[in-house]
Design a protein around this motif. Sequence first.
Motif, short mmCIF file in Angstrom:
data_model
loop_
_atom_site.label_atom_id
_atom_site.label_comp_id
_atom_site.label_asym_id
_atom_site.label_seq_id
_atom_site.Cartn_x
_atom_site.Cartn_y
_atom_site.Cartn_z
N LEU A 125 -5.89 -5.58 3.32
CA LEU A 125 -5.89 -4.14 3.57
C LEU A 125 -4.56 -3.46 3.31
CD1 LEU A 125 -7.91 -4.09 6.91
CD2 LEU A 125 -8.79 -3.87 4.58
N GLY A 126 -3.50 -4.24 3.14
CA GLY A 126 -2.20 -3.62 2.95
C GLY A 126 -1.74 -2.88 4.18
N GLU A 127 -1.21 -1.69 3.99
CA GLU A 127 -0.66 -0.88 5.07
C GLU A 127 -1.66 -0.57 6.16
OE1 GLU A 127 1.91 3.32 5.38
OE2 GLU A 127 0.92 2.72 3.50
N VAL A 128 -2.94 -0.47 5.77
CA VAL A 128 -4.00 -0.14 6.73
C VAL A 128 -4.07 -1.18 7.85
CG1 VAL A 128 -6.49 0.16 7.01
CG2 VAL A 128 -5.34 1.14 5.03
N ARG B 263 -8.14 1.18 2.21
CA ARG B 263 -6.91 0.86 1.47
C ARG B 263 -6.30 2.16 0.99
NH1 ARG B 263 -5.13 -4.29 0.31
NH2 ARG B 263 -3.35 -4.28 -1.10
N TRP B 264 -4.99 2.25 1.07
CA TRP B 264 -4.31 3.52 0.78
C TRP B 264 -3.41 3.41 -0.44
CZ3 TRP B 264 -2.23 4.01 6.45
CH2 TRP B 264 -3.30 4.34 7.31
N SER B 265 -3.71 4.21 -1.43
CA SER B 265 -2.77 4.45 -2.52
C SER B 265 -1.97 5.69 -2.15
CB SER B 265 -3.53 4.70 -3.82
OG SER B 265 -4.33 5.87 -3.70
N ARG C 216 -3.35 -8.21 6.32
CA ARG C 216 -2.35 -7.49 5.52
C ARG C 216 -2.57 -7.73 4.02
NH1 ARG C 216 0.77 -9.52 9.97
NH2 ARG C 216 1.38 -7.78 11.34
#
Length: 293
Positions: free
Chosen positions: A254-257, A72-74, A251
């Motif tokens: 993981l969001g954007e990942v 996961r990316w901040s 999505r």
Amino acid sequence: MRVLIAGSSGLLGSALVAALRDSGHDVRRLVRRDARAADEHSWDPPAGRIDDRAFEDVSVVVNLCGSPMGLRWSAARKQMIRDSRVEPTEVLAEAVAEYRIPSLVNASGITYYGDTGDEVVTESAPRGNGFLAGLCGSWEDATAPAAEAGLRVVNLRTGLVLSGRGGLLGPLKPLFSLGLGGRLGDGRQYMPWISLRDHISAVRFLVEHETLSGPVNLCAPEPATNAEFTKALGRVLRRPAPWWVPGFALRAALGEVADEMALISQRAVPAVLEKAGFTFVHTDLDGALAVAL
């Protein structure tokens, strides 16, 4: 020849050090601490500092630096991912130019091309869109000082490396072993994989073949779709892989990942390596997985 390696402690770096030494090369390593062994030289990329003695009689510098991507990316995480790749490359490229080292072999990623669907992608394809495509573009742009000095630069656009010691299979093996494996999204996205043995052999090939330069796809000749990869991994581990994780669930988790790593499709092929006469040991996915696991 004498080869200086940055990023020598990771999965790829440690295997490359051993392979080059087995081939008779003199290998030196850059470490981010005080040197403790005869083959070590200290450096500090954020400070732009490298032990000058590291470049004595060196023919090739290999840079494999880069922190793990994470799940996961901040904003802070994305900056760290970028800095861990671009900053060391800038420092090394400037040093290569200053000391007139003949070759810089630098890591990059197959994600340079972005999502290309089912289109066959060779090294001549343009840079794609997205965070990882932009990251790879900046990563490769950072080698400019060496290229502008007229020195050889190779960009290793690495695919998904198959190894039982980590990488892609690290988190997948326990899930599939428990019968919890399954395809991601519609499963039609292509995964450009390569065995650890072929990856290391290809890098050694590029180190030794001084006529090759520019971007090089490090992936097997036959990329697999996610559905094919899922079935193959299940077969090798002798476990069913009946599950399906829909794209919206990935999505959400993981969001954007999800779009950048799990659902992205890249039907990349190793055109440069094949034209140069490199021979892959593992071209069959089942065989590569069996060896890795």
